[in-house]
Scaffold this active site. Structure first.
Site, PDB file in Angstrom:
ATOM      1  N   CYS A  69       0.820  -1.202   0.000  1.00 51.30           N
ATOM      2  CA  CYS A  69       0.000   0.000   0.000  1.00 51.30           C
ATOM      3  C   CYS A  69       0.867   1.271   0.000  1.00 51.30           C
ATOM      4  O   CYS A  69       1.356   1.657  -1.045  1.00 51.30           O
ATOM      5  CB  CYS A  69      -1.005  -0.027   1.149  1.00 51.30           C
ATOM      6  SG  CYS A  69      -2.452   0.982   0.802  1.00 51.30           S
ATOM      7  N   HIS A 108      -3.655  -4.652   0.473  1.00 52.34           N
ATOM      8  CA  HIS A 108      -2.918  -5.256   1.591  1.00 52.34           C
ATOM      9  C   HIS A 108      -3.003  -6.783   1.493  1.00 52.34           C
ATOM     10  O   HIS A 108      -3.927  -7.386   2.054  1.00 52.34           O
ATOM     11  CB  HIS A 108      -3.531  -4.820   2.925  1.00 52.34           C
ATOM     12  CG  HIS A 108      -3.297  -3.384   3.258  1.00 52.34           C
ATOM     13  ND1 HIS A 108      -2.163  -2.945   3.902  1.00 52.34           N
ATOM     14  CD2 HIS A 108      -4.041  -2.284   3.035  1.00 52.34           C
ATOM     15  CE1 HIS A 108      -2.219  -1.640   4.053  1.00 52.34           C
ATOM     16  NE2 HIS A 108      -3.363  -1.206   3.544  1.00 52.34           N
ATOM     17  N   GLU A 160      -1.458  -8.935   3.028  1.00 52.36           N
ATOM     18  CA  GLU A 160      -1.274  -9.592   4.336  1.00 52.36           C
ATOM     19  C   GLU A 160      -2.596 -10.025   4.971  1.00 52.36           C
ATOM     20  O   GLU A 160      -2.625 -10.961   5.774  1.00 52.36           O
ATOM     21  CB  GLU A 160      -0.492  -8.682   5.296  1.00 52.36           C
ATOM     22  CG  GLU A 160      -1.179  -7.389   5.740  1.00 52.36           C
ATOM     23  CD  GLU A 160      -0.878  -6.192   4.841  1.00 52.36           C
ATOM     24  OE1 GLU A 160      -0.541  -6.412   3.661  1.00 52.36           O
ATOM     25  OE2 GLU A 160      -0.998  -5.050   5.321  1.00 52.36           O
TER      26      GLU A 160
HETATM   27  N1  GLN Z   1      -1.861   6.764   3.038  1.00 49.96           N
HETATM   28  C1  GLN Z   1      -2.029   6.018   1.831  1.00 49.96           C
HETATM   29  C2  GLN Z   1      -3.430   6.191   1.265  1.00 49.96           C
HETATM   30  O1  GLN Z   1      -4.355   6.543   1.996  1.00 49.96           O
HETATM   31  C3  GLN Z   1      -1.707   4.558   2.039  1.00 49.96           C
HETATM   32  C4  GLN Z   1      -2.636   3.874   2.986  1.00 49.96           C
HETATM   33  C5  GLN Z   1      -2.116   2.556   3.497  1.00 49.96           C
HETATM   34  O2  GLN Z   1      -0.940   2.272   3.432  1.00 49.96           O
HETATM   35  N2  GLN Z   1      -3.010   1.740   4.013  1.00 49.96           N
HETATM   36  O3  GLN Z   1      -3.639   5.962   0.097  1.00 49.96           O
END
Ligand code: GLN
Length: 562
Positions: free
Chosen positions: A403, A534, A536
């Site tokens: 992400c 994600h 994970e």
């Molecule tokens: N801050 C970034 C976004 O909102 C990544 C978010 C995250 O890593 N879950 O897109």
């Protein structure tokens, strides 16, 4: 015919068993893992099991809470932002749960108040008791129906004696009164061994049981958590003073690996005790999953070598405990792929701010077999992260960005390969001349209106995977589904130039608008890959995540060719 089937389902549901897991003495001693392990051993005995987590706070979900204080925010397929225990349930049970499996005080009150506004109470006075416990029971039944469960495990957050969870205990008491044979109470208690005495003390547990008694609940079984196993004398004492048969006092000493816990419970005959007590017909044979589980648990003790993995992030507080809780799913996902490949992962948490303060320390990254940059928010420490990404790319160290870690990968590439020195994400610098990571259109309004709770791009979305890429070879399928939690994405304005410069977008949303996976060709770098989602959240001990496994494989190769 159809009627008959419906009747069978109805019968099954009215015969469903409910196991409440409550905490005694102190929190944080593994109530969630105990609940997950009970779920696991009963499912291995052929029962359809589902699990519910009750968090007694007012927040509607865990999404608005600081993970360094509260632990990881675990995202479900349907986008619910929940407590990390939900991750344990999914991983131990090997199932996908939904928002019906998670409730908070805020959620329960919100629906009662909404129903009152809709005139659903026919003019009655709506009261904390019984209407709040009724709503709790209703939600438990909803989760039961959705899973068509034989057994529902319900973990009540906090410990007995707190004001916060009293109405949930009240709901449990009411359920026991209605169906005495179908409701079972497990208390997970803690037995301290004070250093100056060197002796295990049972008194706090006795007090905790009395406190639970004052809510009208008698535990049916006590799981005794401690640094040491319980001796016979302590079992007798707890049995006598807590009014529980001796064979229902289960010893649960600290374990090196949480995956040993279901196995240890079975050594104490726990599934048989529960099945007998509740009249559940359980299979005697070990099923395939139980065997697979044992194999995985064994692998966490016997491996041939270690892998050194650096997790680089913008950490607010160091200390392995805080970090381990904030990134629990990442750690677990690494473990599943590493142990399954015969390696023990050794994680080092590196604060990117240290690289900013002393840039030459970036060289220390050369000692690692792989580097992970996990999810994150905000601007603190991002220049240090970008230094780490550049180092990993130039020194061909396997890099996996999750992400924010993927967004950082794109910014680094734009700056150092495309030459857009000012490249950034709008989240960090809205005045940048090259916003390569931009806010999603539907997010703009939400941010303006400060509508921040539960409003990110959340939950499972499909993506198309390009054949012949790292992602394609790992997933071995052309369509995937992964869980998201973000507001920003790769800007389509820069997609072409990034691609021309060698970035491969190997995963795209089906409409081709959102970049889901970015990677470099293996001819340029052994493993340089980031995901907008994600991965994970979908890794399980019995089915490690394909991208984590591909990353681990690259780390092993890197180590062997060093
Ligand atoms: N801050 C970034 C976004 O909102 C990544 C978010 C995250 O890593 N879950 O897109």
């Amino acid at each position: 015919m159809k009627k008959n089937q419906e009747k069978k389902v109805e019968e099954k549901l009215s015969n469903c068993k409910y196991i409440f897991v409550v905490g005694g003495v102190i929190s944080g001693v593994g109530k969630g893992v105990t609940a997950s392990s009970i779920a696991r051993i009963l499912s291995d005995k052929g029962q359809v099991v589902t699990a519910i987590k009750i968090d007694p706070y007012i927040n509607i979900d865990a999404g608005t809470m600081n993970p360094t204080e509260h632990g990881e925010v675990f995202v479900l397929d349907d986008g619910d932002e929940t407590d990390q225990d939900m991750g344990n349930y999914e991983r131990f049970l090997g199932v996908d749960l939904s928002r019906t499996n998670y409730m908070t005080t805020g959620r329960v009150y919100q629906s009662v108040i909404q129903r009152e506004r809709n005139l659903e109470f026919n003019g009655a006075c709506v009261q904390v008791v019984p209407h709040i416990p009724f709503e709790v029971i209703h939600r438990i039944e909803e989760a039961r129906d959705k899973a068509k469960a034989d057994v529902v495990i319900i973990e009540i957050g906090g410990t007995v004696g707190e004001y916060e969870n009293i109405l949930f205990l009240e709901a449990a008491r009411m359920m026991k009164l209605r169906q005495p044979n179908n409701v079972f109470f497990v208390m997970v208690s803690y037995l301290p061994v004070p250093g100056n005495l060197g002796e295990m003390k049972t008194k706090p547990t006795q007090h905790a049981v009395r406190t639970l008694n004052s809510s009208g609940i008698q535990p049916d079984l006590i799981v005794a958590r401690s640094v040491l196993p319980l001796d016979d004398r302590r079992k007798e004492k707890i049995s006598m003073f807590c009014n529980v048969p001796k064979d229902r006092v289960i010893s649960a000493p600290d374990e090196g690996s949480i995956y040993d816990i279901p196995i240890n419970f079975e050594k104490e005959g726990l599934s048989n005790i529960i099945c007998e007590a509740m009249g559940l017909t359980c299979s005697i044979e070990k099923n395939e999953n139980a065997k697979k589980w044992e194999k995985f648990a064994k692998a966490t003790h016997s491996y041939n070598g270690e892998l050194k993995i650096a997790v680089v992030g913008k950490y607010f507080s160091t200390g392995d405990f805080t970090l381990a809780d904030s990134y629990l799913s990442v750690i677990e996902a690494i473990k599943y792929s590493a142990y399954t490949s015969g390696k023990k992962p050794v994680l080092t948490w590196i604060s990117s701010i240290d690289f900013e303060k002393d840039p030459k320390t970036i060289k220390n990254l050369s000692q690692y077999d792989g580097i992970i940059v996990p999810g994150g928010f905000g601007s603190r420490g991002i220049e240090g992260i970008l230094m780490a990404v550049e180092y990993a790319r130039k020194h061909k160290i396997p890099y996996f960005g999750l992400c924010y870690g993927m967004q950082m990968m794109i910014i680094e590439y734009a700056r150092n390969v495309l030459g857009l020195k000012d490249a950034n994400t709008r989240e960090v610098n809205p005045n940048s001349k090259a916003i390569v990571i931009d806010v999603m259109d539907d997010q703009k309004e939400k941010i303006e209106k400060k509508n921040m709770g539960g409003s990110m791009r959340l939950g499972a979305y499909p993506a198309d995977i390009k054949k012949g890429t790292i992602a394609g070879n790992a997933y071995k399928t052309s369509v995937i589904s992964e869980r998201h939690r973000h507001r920003y994405e790769v800007s389509n304005e820069y997609k072409d130039s990034l691609e021309k410069a060698g970035m491969i977008f190997s995963g795209m949303s089906p409409d081709g608008k959102l970049c889901e996976i970015a990677e470099l060709s293996t001819s340029k770098h052994p493993f340089f890959l980031g995901t907008q989602f994600h991965p994970e959240f979908k890794a399980r001990p019995l089915s490690p995540h394909p991208l984590f496994s591909a990353f681990i494989k690259a780390c092993i190769n890197n180590k062997e060719t060093k």
